[in-house]
Design a protein around this motif. Structure first.
Motif, short mmCIF file in Angstrom:
data_model
loop_
_atom_site.label_atom_id
_atom_site.label_comp_id
_atom_site.label_asym_id
_atom_site.label_seq_id
_atom_site.Cartn_x
_atom_site.Cartn_y
_atom_site.Cartn_z
N ALA A 107 29.17 55.72 51.03
CA ALA A 107 28.30 55.38 52.16
C ALA A 107 28.12 53.88 52.31
O ALA A 107 27.92 53.38 53.42
CB ALA A 107 26.94 56.06 52.00
N LEU A 108 28.22 53.15 51.20
CA LEU A 108 28.04 51.71 51.25
C LEU A 108 29.10 51.03 52.12
O LEU A 108 28.82 50.02 52.78
CB LEU A 108 28.08 51.14 49.82
CG LEU A 108 27.90 49.63 49.65
CD1 LEU A 108 26.51 49.22 50.12
CD2 LEU A 108 28.12 49.24 48.20
N ASN A 109 30.32 51.58 52.13
CA ASN A 109 31.43 50.96 52.85
C ASN A 109 31.84 51.73 54.11
O ASN A 109 32.83 51.37 54.74
CB ASN A 109 32.64 50.85 51.92
CG ASN A 109 32.31 50.11 50.63
OD1 ASN A 109 31.71 49.05 50.66
ND2 ASN A 109 32.72 50.68 49.50
N ALA A 110 31.08 52.76 54.47
CA ALA A 110 31.47 53.63 55.57
C ALA A 110 31.58 52.86 56.89
O ALA A 110 32.57 53.01 57.63
CB ALA A 110 30.47 54.78 55.72
N HIS A 111 30.60 52.02 57.19
CA HIS A 111 30.61 51.30 58.47
C HIS A 111 31.82 50.36 58.55
O HIS A 111 32.46 50.25 59.60
CB HIS A 111 29.32 50.51 58.64
CG HIS A 111 29.29 49.66 59.87
ND1 HIS A 111 29.23 50.20 61.15
CD2 HIS A 111 29.35 48.31 60.04
CE1 HIS A 111 29.24 49.23 62.04
NE2 HIS A 111 29.32 48.08 61.40
N VAL A 128 39.51 43.14 42.63
CA VAL A 128 40.33 44.36 42.63
C VAL A 128 40.66 44.80 41.21
O VAL A 128 40.92 45.98 40.96
CB VAL A 128 41.62 44.12 43.44
CG1 VAL A 128 42.57 45.31 43.36
CG2 VAL A 128 41.27 43.83 44.91
N HIS A 129 40.63 43.88 40.25
CA HIS A 129 41.04 44.19 38.89
C HIS A 129 40.00 44.96 38.09
O HIS A 129 40.29 45.46 37.00
CB HIS A 129 41.40 42.91 38.13
CG HIS A 129 40.29 41.91 38.09
ND1 HIS A 129 39.82 41.26 39.20
CD2 HIS A 129 39.53 41.44 37.05
CE1 HIS A 129 38.85 40.43 38.87
NE2 HIS A 129 38.65 40.53 37.58
N TYR A 130 38.79 45.09 38.59
CA TYR A 130 37.73 45.77 37.84
C TYR A 130 37.86 47.28 37.93
O TYR A 130 37.83 47.85 39.02
CB TYR A 130 36.35 45.36 38.36
CG TYR A 130 35.96 43.94 38.05
CD1 TYR A 130 35.89 43.49 36.73
CD2 TYR A 130 35.67 43.05 39.06
CE1 TYR A 130 35.54 42.18 36.44
CE2 TYR A 130 35.31 41.74 38.79
CZ TYR A 130 35.26 41.32 37.47
OH TYR A 130 34.91 40.03 37.19
N MET A 182 40.40 54.95 51.24
CA MET A 182 39.81 53.78 50.58
C MET A 182 39.22 54.16 49.23
O MET A 182 39.01 53.30 48.37
CB MET A 182 38.74 53.15 51.47
CG MET A 182 39.32 52.52 52.72
SD MET A 182 40.56 51.27 52.31
CE MET A 182 41.21 50.90 53.92
N ASN A 183 38.92 55.41 49.04
CA ASN A 183 38.65 55.97 47.71
C ASN A 183 39.07 57.43 47.74
O ASN A 183 38.99 58.08 48.79
CB ASN A 183 37.18 55.80 47.30
CG ASN A 183 36.22 56.54 48.23
OD1 ASN A 183 36.52 56.73 49.41
ND2 ASN A 183 35.09 56.94 47.71
N ASP A 239 37.77 50.64 43.79
CA ASP A 239 37.50 51.33 45.06
C ASP A 239 36.02 51.42 45.37
O ASP A 239 35.60 52.23 46.20
CB ASP A 239 38.11 52.74 45.04
CG ASP A 239 37.40 53.67 44.05
OD1 ASP A 239 36.52 53.21 43.30
OD2 ASP A 239 37.74 54.87 44.03
N ASP A 240 35.21 50.58 44.73
CA ASP A 240 33.76 50.70 44.86
C ASP A 240 33.11 49.52 45.59
O ASP A 240 32.30 49.72 46.49
CB ASP A 240 33.11 50.84 43.48
CG ASP A 240 33.57 52.07 42.74
OD1 ASP A 240 33.45 53.16 43.32
OD2 ASP A 240 34.05 51.95 41.60
N THR A 241 33.42 48.31 45.19
CA THR A 241 32.67 47.16 45.66
C THR A 241 33.05 46.79 47.10
O THR A 241 34.22 46.87 47.49
CB THR A 241 32.91 45.94 44.75
OG1 THR A 241 34.30 45.61 44.76
CG2 THR A 241 32.48 46.24 43.33
N PRO A 242 32.06 46.37 47.90
CA PRO A 242 32.34 46.00 49.30
C PRO A 242 33.36 44.87 49.43
O PRO A 242 34.15 44.86 50.39
CB PRO A 242 30.96 45.56 49.81
CG PRO A 242 29.98 46.28 48.95
CD PRO A 242 30.63 46.36 47.60
#
Length: 247
Positions: free
Chosen positions: A124-128, A64-66, A171-172, A215-218
């Motif tokens: 789109a990577l985290n949509a599901h 989360v810190h990145y 989420m973003n 807010d990017d990585t799964p």
């Protein structure tokens, strides 16, 4: 109360500030025995005990810190930045934890009062994952392009009086690198409270409960989804118990 500055320095043309939070940490969970508190959860600072859902170490392990690169920093996110490493901004997880607990507490209260909650995501990577989380919560999700006016002109668009969400969880908060999610602005116009994960390149100004973090990585999104799902579940379980005891 705002965090106080430890030191400030300039690196590669960007001013970085290291902060620490002077807000007292929540007290350990106590058994609720006061009947007035049971029937008035707003009188308790952490009625659903969301502070024990995670630790700062959990946030660190989830990445989360990145933040983004130094050159993309939004000036309104500066108070949440701890520093930088190898050209990438690093969030102060003590501040993030404080904001996240407030957001989880608010989400639990909305669920307790039978409110409608809608999750938003444009990655789109985290949509599901976000859609699955909303389904498991018994709530709603929107992970596609958001057409402006759905909130601000809902009655005309749907041809009937429309109930809007009582809480929007982002989420973003960006449609893309440059543009803010349209629903953030529409929610603010309609006075719908919002929770938003705001990265270092985002603006927290229109978010009711901003949570500074990746807010990017799964892995990070998976943790947020897990926490909000549990907070909503606690709120709904408490509501069901209260209704059963008073019927």
């Amino acid at each position: 109360m705002l965090p106080r500055c430890l030191h400030r320095h300039v690196k590669n043309g960007i001013t970085l500030t290291r902060y620490y939070s002077n807000v007292p940490q929540p007290e350990p969970a106590q058994v609720l025995v006061d009947e007035s508190v049971k029937t008035s959860p707003l009188d308790h600072p952490d009625f659903f005990q969301v502070h024990n859902l995670f630790t700062v170490k959990d946030l660190f392990e989830a990445g989360v810190h990145y933040g983004h690169k130094e050159g993309s920093l939004n000036e309104y996110m500066l108070p949440y930045i701890y520093g930088s490493r190898q050209g990438h901004l690093i969030f102060d997880l003590d501040i993030t934890a404080e904001h996240l607990r407030k957001a989880l507490n608010f989400a639990a209260h909305i669920a307790y009062r039978g409110g409608i909650i809608c999750f938003f995501n444009r990655n789109a990577l985290n949509a599901h994952l976000v859609e699955k989380t909303a389904q498991e919560c018994g709530e709603y999700a929107h992970t596609r392009f958001w057409r402006g006016g759905i909130f601000t002109n809902a009655n005309h668009q749907f041809g009937a009086v429309t109930r809007l969400p009582d809480l929007c969880i982002f989420m973003n908060t960006q449609n893309n690198i440059l543009n803010q999610h349209t629903a953030v602005r529409d929610s603010a116009k309609m006075l719908i409270p919002t929770i938003g994960i705001v990265d270092s390149n985002c603006s927290p100004n229109l978010i009711t409960y901003p949570v500074p973090g990746n807010d990017d990585t799964p892995r990070a999104i998976e943790m947020y989804c897990k926490l909000f799902k549990e907070a909503i579940k606690r709120g709904k379980d408490a509501r069901m118990k209260f209704l059963q005891e008073n019927n």
